[in-house]
Design a protein around this motif. Structure first.
Motif, short mmCIF file in Angstrom:
data_model
loop_
_atom_site.label_atom_id
_atom_site.label_comp_id
_atom_site.label_asym_id
_atom_site.label_seq_id
_atom_site.Cartn_x
_atom_site.Cartn_y
_atom_site.Cartn_z
N TYR A 16 1.37 -3.96 6.92
CA TYR A 16 2.20 -3.13 6.05
C TYR A 16 1.42 -2.68 4.82
O TYR A 16 1.56 -1.56 4.35
CB TYR A 16 3.44 -3.90 5.60
CG TYR A 16 4.46 -4.13 6.69
CD1 TYR A 16 4.46 -3.38 7.86
CD2 TYR A 16 5.44 -5.11 6.56
CE1 TYR A 16 5.38 -3.58 8.86
CE2 TYR A 16 6.38 -5.33 7.55
CZ TYR A 16 6.34 -4.56 8.70
OH TYR A 16 7.28 -4.76 9.69
N ASP A 66 1.13 1.35 4.10
CA ASP A 66 1.85 1.93 2.96
C ASP A 66 0.93 2.44 1.86
O ASP A 66 1.39 3.03 0.88
CB ASP A 66 2.85 0.91 2.39
CG ASP A 66 4.09 0.77 3.26
OD1 ASP A 66 4.21 1.55 4.23
OD2 ASP A 66 4.92 -0.11 2.99
N PHE A 116 6.57 -3.21 -0.25
CA PHE A 116 6.46 -2.33 0.91
C PHE A 116 7.69 -1.45 1.04
O PHE A 116 8.79 -1.80 0.61
CB PHE A 116 6.30 -3.15 2.20
CG PHE A 116 5.14 -4.09 2.20
CD1 PHE A 116 3.91 -3.68 1.70
CD2 PHE A 116 5.27 -5.38 2.69
CE1 PHE A 116 2.83 -4.56 1.69
CE2 PHE A 116 4.19 -6.26 2.68
CZ PHE A 116 2.97 -5.85 2.19
N SER A 175 11.24 -4.81 5.91
CA SER A 175 9.84 -5.23 5.95
C SER A 175 9.69 -6.70 5.58
O SER A 175 8.93 -7.45 6.22
CB SER A 175 9.01 -4.36 4.99
OG SER A 175 9.03 -3.00 5.38
N ALA A 209 9.87 3.45 7.43
CA ALA A 209 9.35 2.14 7.82
C ALA A 209 9.65 1.84 9.28
O ALA A 209 8.82 1.28 10.00
CB ALA A 209 9.94 1.05 6.92
N ASP A 233 6.62 1.46 12.23
CA ASP A 233 6.44 0.30 13.09
C ASP A 233 6.79 0.57 14.55
O ASP A 233 6.73 -0.34 15.38
CB ASP A 233 7.30 -0.86 12.58
CG ASP A 233 6.90 -1.30 11.20
OD1 ASP A 233 5.78 -0.98 10.77
OD2 ASP A 233 7.71 -1.97 10.53
N SER A 264 4.22 -3.35 14.52
CA SER A 264 4.23 -4.02 13.22
C SER A 264 3.23 -5.18 13.13
O SER A 264 3.15 -5.85 12.12
CB SER A 264 5.63 -4.56 12.93
OG SER A 264 6.07 -5.42 13.95
#
Length: 466
Positions: A12, A16, A84, A90, A335, A339, A465
């Protein structure tokens, strides 16, 4: 990848970095305060007083604030460790596993879809009240949601959601600057209402302060106050919208706690004051079914010009809330796409370094909900999804603490009185959820069931992820 397989922090963190870190403390305070004291402060006090609690509605706001405050401490700690996009989704994916993260995120997604629609509906109600003072009335077909008072589509709600989405599309920093200006105007309008309202308060309107409970209607008594808490709770979800944007924060270890806890503290003070003044100006029963009680109260008290000014500023304030909700909701959808839990196109970043695909998906769905579903129907549905995520985050602190300074960064802010406060936050959220309307709980269950089916058929097979 399995249901309990934990996502990696580094994954992550790397993904990000593509989001531009431009938002500071002022931006987050403006978005947080603007989101928390938005539609709810101008609409819910009167409705909840008339339907559930009478003058004791202030206790409903304070009890909701206590539960929200406990969860906000947990949010503040988690956001400094894991800044995140997607907030609870997350965090829980890292702490408990991707399946649990999906449930928390899916519950939050319902919150944002409905919250954007809810604020759009509140904007429309206040704007139409303003038009009515100038003897301008929209055709019923365009003034109300489908099936309500002869309505087909709430055209004002539809339009304002699209305009807010355009500002967010231009960039998070632009939305933050707009929010800073508009939230100052909103706070000034609220303070003006409080000062003017104090001059026309009638003490008899506070008697009895806690009306006797009516078992047939559910009104009054302690149970009425608790029922009010469940409806009002949605007012305090603004700090989640701050956390959802933490990937775009400058110095998140300082910015996030100040933004989350600061905005909640300001909101509680303003909510309490507005509520007490409102039920003191007119008998609580006069606010039944009134979606614009603040403007109405001023007009009935002999301040029509001030009512118009407050209505205008109230709508600008609700516009800030739309910015915050659309910004946060689009980051949550991003998000999911990031993922592979939803189509990867939703997780793409455009040339402006914004998740524009996620933004327009959120906007389209919210427009449909806001334009076609009644205002009061939406309120408790927001609370249901939020409370599911709040329970996860509160419990998540117990999984976070042992990992801080080891495979996760050390928190720059830590929730006080561990382990008692996170436990109380989880218990409080469960109690509020239990007091929701039965239909709201049913719809929440159906929504989560749909989410689990979607995860099994799509997300579990495509997740990225790790």
């Amino acid at each position: 990848m399995g249901f309990s397989t934990k996502a990696k922090f580094e994954t992550y963190s790397q993904k990000d970095k593509r989001l531009e870190q431009k938002l500071g403390v002022k931006d987050f305070l403006a978005l947080g305060v603007g989101t928390i004291i938005s539609t709810s402060i101008f609409t819910l006090p009167g409705i909840v007083a008339a339907k559930f609690a009478g003058p004791a509605v202030v206790f409903s706001f304070l009890l909701a604030a206590v539960v929200a405050g406990l969860v906000a401490f947990a949010y503040a700690e988690m956001s400094t460790v894991m800044p995140f996009a997607g907030s609870a989704y997350s965090w829980i994916s890292i702490l408990f596993g991707e399946g649990f993260g999906w449930i928390a995120g899916w519950a939050l997604l319902a919150e944002y879809f409905i919250a954007v629609a809810f604020v759009g509906s509140g904007f429309s109600a206040t704007f139409q009240h303003l038009l009515a003072t100038a003897n301008i009335h929209l055709p019923a077909a365009l003034a109300h949601p489908f099936g309500t008072n002869g309505g087909i589509v709430d055209i004002i709600s539809l339009a304002v959601i699209l305009i807010a989405a355009f500002f967010v599309w231009r960039g998070a920093s632009d939305a933050g600057r707009v929010a800073q200006v508009l939230v100052v105007l909103k706070v000034l309008a609220i303070l003006t209402f409080i000062v003017v309202g104090l001059t026309v308060i009638k003490p008899q309107n506070y008697v009895p302060f806690i009306p006797k409970h009516d078992p047939n209607t559910g009104f009054g008594g302690v149970s009425g106050i608790l029922a009010g808490v469940s409806m009002i709770f949605l007012a305090y979800i603004g700090f989640d919208s701050i956390a959802a944007n933490s990937a775009e924060a400058k110095n998140p270890k300082r910015t996030m706690p100040l933004g989350i806890l600061g905005s909640l503290a300001i909101a509680v003070a303003l909510f309490s004051a507005v509520t007490l003044v409102l039920v003191g100006m007119h008998h609580y029963s006069a606010y039944a079914g009134n979606a614009a009680p603040v403007s109405w109260a001023l007009t009935e008290a002999g301040f029509p010009l001030l009512s118009q000014i407050v209505s205008i500023v109230a709508d600008t304030g609700m516009f800030v809330a739309l910015l915050g909700m659309i910004l946060a909701g689009s980051r949550l959808l991003y998000a999911f796409g990031r993922d592979g839990m939803l189509p990867q196109s939703i997780g793409k970043i455009d040339k402006r370094e914004n998740p524009s695909n996620a933004l327009w998906v959120l906007t389209a769905i919210s427009v449909v909900i806001g334009a076609f579903f009644p205002f009061t129907f939406l309120a408790q549905l927001i609370s249901a999804g939020t409370l599911v995520a709040f329970i996860f985050v509160s419990v998540g602190i117990f999984a976070l603490r042992p990992r801080e300074g080891k495979d996760l960064p050390e928190a720059s802010y830590k929730m006080p009185f561990y382990p008692w406060l996170p436990a109380l936050g989880a218990i409080g959220s469960v109690i509020v959820f239990e007091n929701l309307d039965g239909l709201a709980k049913l719809y929440c269950f159906i929504w989560l069931l749909i989410g689990l089916v979607l995860y099994s058929l799509y997300g579990a097979k495509r997740t990225k992820s790790e």
